[in-house]
Design a protein around this motif. Structure first.
Motif, short mmCIF file in Angstrom:
data_model
loop_
_atom_site.label_atom_id
_atom_site.label_comp_id
_atom_site.label_asym_id
_atom_site.label_seq_id
_atom_site.Cartn_x
_atom_site.Cartn_y
_atom_site.Cartn_z
N LYS A 107 0.83 -1.21 0.00
CA LYS A 107 0.00 0.00 0.00
C LYS A 107 0.86 1.26 0.00
O LYS A 107 0.54 2.24 -0.67
N MET A 108 1.96 1.26 0.75
CA MET A 108 2.82 2.44 0.82
C MET A 108 3.46 2.74 -0.53
O MET A 108 3.71 3.89 -0.87
N THR A 110 2.09 1.63 -3.67
CA THR A 110 1.08 1.87 -4.71
C THR A 110 0.16 3.04 -4.41
O THR A 110 -0.31 3.72 -5.33
N GLU A 111 -0.12 3.30 -3.14
CA GLU A 111 -1.07 4.36 -2.79
C GLU A 111 -0.40 5.61 -2.21
O GLU A 111 -0.86 6.72 -2.46
N ASP A 112 0.64 5.42 -1.43
CA ASP A 112 1.30 6.56 -0.79
C ASP A 112 2.41 7.16 -1.63
O ASP A 112 2.96 8.20 -1.28
N GLY A 113 2.76 6.51 -2.72
CA GLY A 113 3.69 7.10 -3.68
C GLY A 113 5.16 6.95 -3.36
O GLY A 113 6.00 7.64 -3.96
N PHE A 114 5.54 6.03 -2.48
CA PHE A 114 6.95 5.84 -2.18
C PHE A 114 7.63 5.02 -3.27
O PHE A 114 7.02 4.16 -3.89
N VAL A 117 10.34 1.43 0.43
CA VAL A 117 9.95 1.43 1.84
C VAL A 117 10.78 0.37 2.56
O VAL A 117 10.82 -0.79 2.15
N LYS A 189 12.04 9.16 -2.95
CA LYS A 189 10.85 9.03 -2.10
C LYS A 189 10.98 7.74 -1.30
O LYS A 189 10.45 6.68 -1.66
N GLY A 191 10.63 5.72 2.27
CA GLY A 191 9.86 5.69 3.51
C GLY A 191 10.27 4.55 4.41
O GLY A 191 11.12 3.71 4.05
N LYS A 193 8.67 1.71 7.52
CA LYS A 193 7.50 1.10 8.19
C LYS A 193 7.99 0.24 9.35
O LYS A 193 8.87 -0.61 9.17
#
Length: 316
Positions: A107-108, A110-114, A117, A189, A191, A193
């Protein structure tokens, strides 16, 4: 395809069936299309037989078998080359990385644009002899790399946008610095987790304390190459000019002092009779030559077309 999971492994025959079943449950629960690429890094146990049996039962399982043990970075390099998923996830085969983290990582990306991660094992089940050096190593890596938001560079559980793994080159033991490599390639970009860390269930760790010393050496190399790899003259030319000017100034001073002594009839021994002259000269020359030889060796290695030529014995 949604996800490719790349799993490098060395002598993990006991954990592979359990890991595969766990990943399979997570994938089905989230309805992901996926593939699992097991990279057998020259295991001496029955790991490859286990992978072959898993592949017969599950068409999503693929495998690469090295003829000998090359290391984690070569295993990731070959796994990345075969990956087809939009998101590539790496994890260790020892069950210390939880597949339940996969949906959050996906999700990070595909959706959050990273672009990348990295997992952060905030609570670890490793002995202090491993956790303390790890903290020191990560603090140094954050400082030198400029990736300040990562607490655990060496966490095996990471997620990448497909473009990232196709545009970075992991070699030697550079798997520790994939976030740094990604940043240098323009994928900034990055991130983090917090992920669950589990105690090792089978076998023992395959890494010794020497990995921390090697890690620091690799970090210095990577920093130097990323800053001066394509413009070494900027640093060597600057240092050479400084040393030349200091040497020239010293020669002028020595000559002036000698001329003054001769003019005034003051007895003075030859400069070449002083042992300090030779000690200083030898130290300076050896230091420069050692450093230059190491750097030039790494530059040559980067241009070596066979550096990532690994012998794959079998492929599923």
């Amino acid at each position: 395809m949604n996800i490719t999971i790349v799993i490098p492994l060395y002598n993990e025959e006991e954990s592979l069936p359990e890991l595969h079943a766990w990943i399979q449950r997570v994938m089905k629960a989230n309805n992901y299309s996926y593939e699992i690429i097991f990279v057998n890094d020259g295991s001496t146990d029955k790991s490859w037989n286990v992978i072959e049996n898993l592949a017969k039962k599950d068409e999503n399982v693929k495998g690469l078998k090295f003829r000998r043990n090359y290391g984690k970075s070569p295993a990731l390099y070959c796994g990345f080359a075969k990956a087809q998923g939009d998101v590539v996830i790496t994890m260790d085969a020892d069950l210390q990385d939880s597949p339940d983290e996969i949906p959050g990582l996906y999700k990070m990306i595909t959706e959050d644009g990273f672009d990348l991660v990295s997992g952060y094992k905030q609570k670890r089940y490793d002995p202090i002899t491993k956790t303390l050096p790890t903290k020191l190593f990560n603090a140094t890596a954050r400082k030198i790399s400029g990736v300040h938001n990562l607490h655990d560079f060496n966490c095996g559980l990471k997620a990448y946008r497909k473009d990232v793994v196709k545009n970075i080159e992991v070699y030697g033991e550079m798997h520790r610095y994939i976030p740094y490599l990604a940043k240098s390639a323009g994928f900034d970009k990055i991130g983090e987790k917090v992920v669950q860390h589990q105690a090792r269930k089978y076998g023992s760790s395959k890494f010794g304390l020497n990995r921390f010393f090697n890690g620091y050496l690799d970090l210095i190399t990577l920093w130097f190459l990323s800053n001066f790899g394509k413009k070494p003259m900027h640093v060597f030319g600057f240092l050479g000019s400084i040393m030349f000017m200091i040497g020239l100034f010293a020669v002028i001073c020595i000559g002036a002092d000698k001329a003054y002594a001769l003019y005034n009839g003051i007895p003075q021994r030859l400069i070449t009779e002083s042992p300090y002259f030779y000690i200083a000269l030898t130290t300076m020359l050896l230091g420069s030559q050692f450093f230059l030889a190491g750097f030039l060796g790494d530059l040559i290695s980067r241009q070596n077309p066979s550096r990532n030529d690994y012998q794959v014995e079998k492929e599923i």
